[in-house]
Design a protein around this motif. Structure first.
Motif, PDB file in Angstrom:
ATOM      1  N   GLY A 209       0.823  -1.198   0.000  1.00 44.48           N
ATOM      2  CA  GLY A 209       0.000   0.000   0.000  1.00 44.48           C
ATOM      3  C   GLY A 209       0.859   1.250   0.000  1.00 44.48           C
ATOM      4  O   GLY A 209       1.942   1.266   0.589  1.00 44.48           O
ATOM      5  N   GLY A 210       0.382   2.287  -0.657  1.00 43.51           N
ATOM      6  CA  GLY A 210       1.136   3.537  -0.659  1.00 43.51           C
ATOM      7  C   GLY A 210       1.070   4.239  -1.992  1.00 43.51           C
ATOM      8  O   GLY A 210       0.648   3.666  -3.001  1.00 43.51           O
ATOM      9  N   SER A 211       1.491   5.480  -1.986  1.00 44.01           N
ATOM     10  CA  SER A 211       1.554   6.274  -3.213  1.00 44.01           C
ATOM     11  C   SER A 211       2.946   6.125  -3.810  1.00 44.01           C
ATOM     12  O   SER A 211       3.799   7.010  -3.699  1.00 44.01           O
ATOM     13  CB  SER A 211       1.249   7.748  -2.908  1.00 44.01           C
ATOM     14  N   TRP A 212       3.175   5.007  -4.436  1.00 50.07           N
ATOM     15  CA  TRP A 212       4.487   4.715  -5.009  1.00 50.07           C
ATOM     16  C   TRP A 212       4.704   5.539  -6.274  1.00 50.07           C
ATOM     17  O   TRP A 212       3.760   5.779  -7.020  1.00 50.07           O
ATOM     18  CB  TRP A 212       4.597   3.221  -5.307  1.00 50.07           C
ATOM     19  N   PRO A 213       5.932   6.006  -6.493  1.00 47.93           N
ATOM     20  CA  PRO A 213       7.189   5.717  -5.799  1.00 47.93           C
ATOM     21  C   PRO A 213       7.515   6.680  -4.658  1.00 47.93           C
ATOM     22  O   PRO A 213       8.687   6.808  -4.289  1.00 47.93           O
ATOM     23  CB  PRO A 213       8.223   5.862  -6.918  1.00 47.93           C
ATOM     24  N   HIS A 214       6.503   7.358  -4.105  1.00 50.60           N
ATOM     25  CA  HIS A 214       6.728   8.272  -2.983  1.00 50.60           C
ATOM     26  C   HIS A 214       5.859   7.843  -1.795  1.00 50.60           C
ATOM     27  O   HIS A 214       4.889   8.524  -1.458  1.00 50.60           O
ATOM     28  CB  HIS A 214       6.394   9.710  -3.405  1.00 50.60           C
TER      29      HIS A 214
ATOM     30  N   VAL B 196       7.117  -0.069  -7.056  1.00 54.29           N
ATOM     31  CA  VAL B 196       7.242  -0.155  -5.602  1.00 54.29           C
ATOM     32  C   VAL B 196       8.702  -0.145  -5.186  1.00 54.29           C
ATOM     33  O   VAL B 196       9.112   0.601  -4.286  1.00 54.29           O
ATOM     34  CB  VAL B 196       6.550  -1.426  -5.077  1.00 54.29           C
ATOM     35  N   ALA B 197       9.506  -0.973  -5.826  1.00 52.37           N
ATOM     36  CA  ALA B 197      10.865  -1.218  -5.336  1.00 52.37           C
ATOM     37  C   ALA B 197      11.844  -0.089  -5.619  1.00 52.37           C
ATOM     38  O   ALA B 197      12.702   0.234  -4.789  1.00 52.37           O
ATOM     39  CB  ALA B 197      11.398  -2.509  -5.954  1.00 52.37           C
ATOM     40  N   CYS B 198      11.736   0.535  -6.799  1.00 54.54           N
ATOM     41  CA  CYS B 198      12.834   1.374  -7.280  1.00 54.54           C
ATOM     42  C   CYS B 198      12.951   2.717  -6.579  1.00 54.54           C
ATOM     43  O   CYS B 198      13.997   3.370  -6.675  1.00 54.54           O
ATOM     44  CB  CYS B 198      12.701   1.581  -8.781  1.00 54.54           C
ATOM     45  N   GLY B 199      11.935   3.144  -5.853  1.00 51.60           N
ATOM     46  CA  GLY B 199      12.029   4.415  -5.150  1.00 51.60           C
ATOM     47  C   GLY B 199      12.464   4.301  -3.709  1.00 51.60           C
ATOM     48  O   GLY B 199      12.627   5.325  -3.034  1.00 51.60           O
ATOM     49  N   VAL B 200      12.681   3.065  -3.215  1.00 48.96           N
ATOM     50  CA  VAL B 200      12.987   2.879  -1.783  1.00 48.96           C
ATOM     51  C   VAL B 200      14.227   2.002  -1.589  1.00 48.96           C
ATOM     52  O   VAL B 200      14.167   0.909  -1.030  1.00 48.96           O
ATOM     53  CB  VAL B 200      11.776   2.287  -1.027  1.00 48.96           C
TER      54      VAL B 200
ATOM     55  N   ALA C 246       6.163   7.115   5.410  1.00 41.71           N
ATOM     56  CA  ALA C 246       7.052   6.369   6.309  1.00 41.71           C
ATOM     57  C   ALA C 246       6.399   5.068   6.741  1.00 41.71           C
ATOM     58  O   ALA C 246       7.057   4.018   6.847  1.00 41.71           O
ATOM     59  CB  ALA C 246       7.408   7.229   7.515  1.00 41.71           C
ATOM     60  N   ALA C 247       5.103   5.103   6.993  1.00 43.81           N
ATOM     61  CA  ALA C 247       4.394   3.891   7.408  1.00 43.81           C
ATOM     62  C   ALA C 247       4.379   2.849   6.295  1.00 43.81           C
ATOM     63  O   ALA C 247       4.532   1.640   6.560  1.00 43.81           O
ATOM     64  CB  ALA C 247       2.970   4.241   7.830  1.00 43.81           C
TER      65      ALA C 247
END
Length: 349
Positions: free
Chosen positions: A45-50, A78-82, A53-54
């Motif tokens: 879950g999340g606004s990938w790629p940004h 998902v992977a490339c921004g973190v 923190a949760a």
């Protein structure tokens, strides 16, 4: 057909099955994984790629819970921004990153994403691209070597009958990258000719861009000729393709252009910006005919293509014949599933 694959987990965007937010990447992930047996999916879950923190913490916990040596397929969005999440786990896991479009190539993307993506991809056990163009782009952008390519397939579909050539269809999220504003500018240049156009795709990914498109339609007096249908799926999307004479893809950037294959699977010709992997998706017939028109990625280029299509019945007939011939060579999803399974097996070995 289900292909056995050594995947312990696949990390996907949590909206992969959300009918309100369809995308080519989501369709690719779902169709390929549906044919790989024994996959444990992790919905990120999340606004990938940004992500927040949760969301980063949740992804880190999911990866930490996997056993040492696990082969993990990660969607690049998902992977490339973190890298702070993925790289520390790369020493004990075997991450395979599937890249649809380099993050920095999205219109308006944060330039810092290129460096973050590079760190993730260099830590991965393997990187897979979804077009030859994307593979070469990743190699030049990040110094990778011989990135394998697994191009998309398309679901079988009935032949679209076609009509007088005036029914235009554009499928894609309404975002700057997909270039609907360019298409509106092009349509304004051919407003004296008969046509109607449907813009099919999510309206919530870039609200400011949607507003820009709506204002342009009003300014050019086209609001009654261009429908913003929002996202369509299943029978509704099939119906939109079935009544289309021409698919128009005005993208500023495109890794491949899965909607091109979706149109060709129905024998619908394509007018597209000549960017990224679109030429690869369009392909040619056995006799070397191109089943569409490739133009400069701007309003003038698109308008020139539309004018040629609308004004020349012989051109329309030729492109329809080519699209119907190309239809016979559009691959199904078994081909990419088997290719990806072979890559994953090689990583495990």
């Amino acid at each position: 057909m289900i292909v056995s694959a050594p995947v312990v987990a696949a990390v996907l965007p949590a909206d992969v099955d959300d009918p309100r937010r369809p995308s080519g990447g989501n369709v690719y992930d779902r169709r390929v994984l549906a044919r790989l047996g024994g996959v444990h999916e992790i919905a990120a879950g999340g606004s990938w790629p940004h992500p927040s923190a949760a969301d980063r913490a949740a992804l880190a916990a999911a990866l930490a819970a996997l056993p040492d040596g696990a082969v993990v397929l990660l969607d690049g969005l998902v992977a490339c921004g973190v890298p702070e999440v993925v790289v520390p786990e790369a020493g004990r896991l075997r991450p395979v990153v599937l890249v649809h479009l380099p993050l920095a190539d999205e219109a308006g993307a944060d330039p810092a994403l290129a460096g973050r993506e590079r760190a993730v991809l260099h830590a991965a056990a393997a990187v897979v691209a979804t077009s030859t163009w994307s593979a070469r782009r990743l190699e030049s952008l990040h110094g990778l070597r011989e990135v394998p390519v697994v191009t998309p397939g398309a679901d079988p579909a009935p032949l679209a009958p076609g009509s007088d050539g005036t029914s235009l269809l554009c499928v894609g999220s309404v975002t700057p990258t997909k270039g609907q504003d360019l298409l509106v500018g092009a349509l304004a240049r051919v407003a004296s000719r008969p046509w109607s156009c449907r813009l099919v795709g999510p309206l919530g990914r870039a609200p400011a861009h949607v507003d820009l498109v709506r204002r342009a339609l009003d300014r050019h007096g086209l609001a009654d000729r261009v429908r913003l249908d929002g996202p369509l799926a299943g029978a509704a999307l099939a119906e939109a393709y079935a009544v289309a004479d021409l698919l128009v893809l005005p993208s500023r950037a495109e890794a491949f252009g899965m909607v091109v294959l979706e149109a060709l699977a129905r024998g619908v010709p394509v007018l597209a910006s000549d960017v990224g992997g679109v030429r690869e998706a369009l392909g040619t017939t056995g006799s070397g005919e191109v089943p569409g028109l490739l133009v400069a990625p701007d309003a003038r280029g698109l308008a020139d293509g539309l004018q040629a299509w609308l004004d020349d019945p012989s051109l329309r007939a030729r492109l329809r014949r080519a699209a119907r011939e190309r239809r016979a060579t559009v691959p199904g999803w078994e081909v990419p599933s088997a290719a990806l399974a072979a890559i994953l097996e090689g990583v495990r070995s």
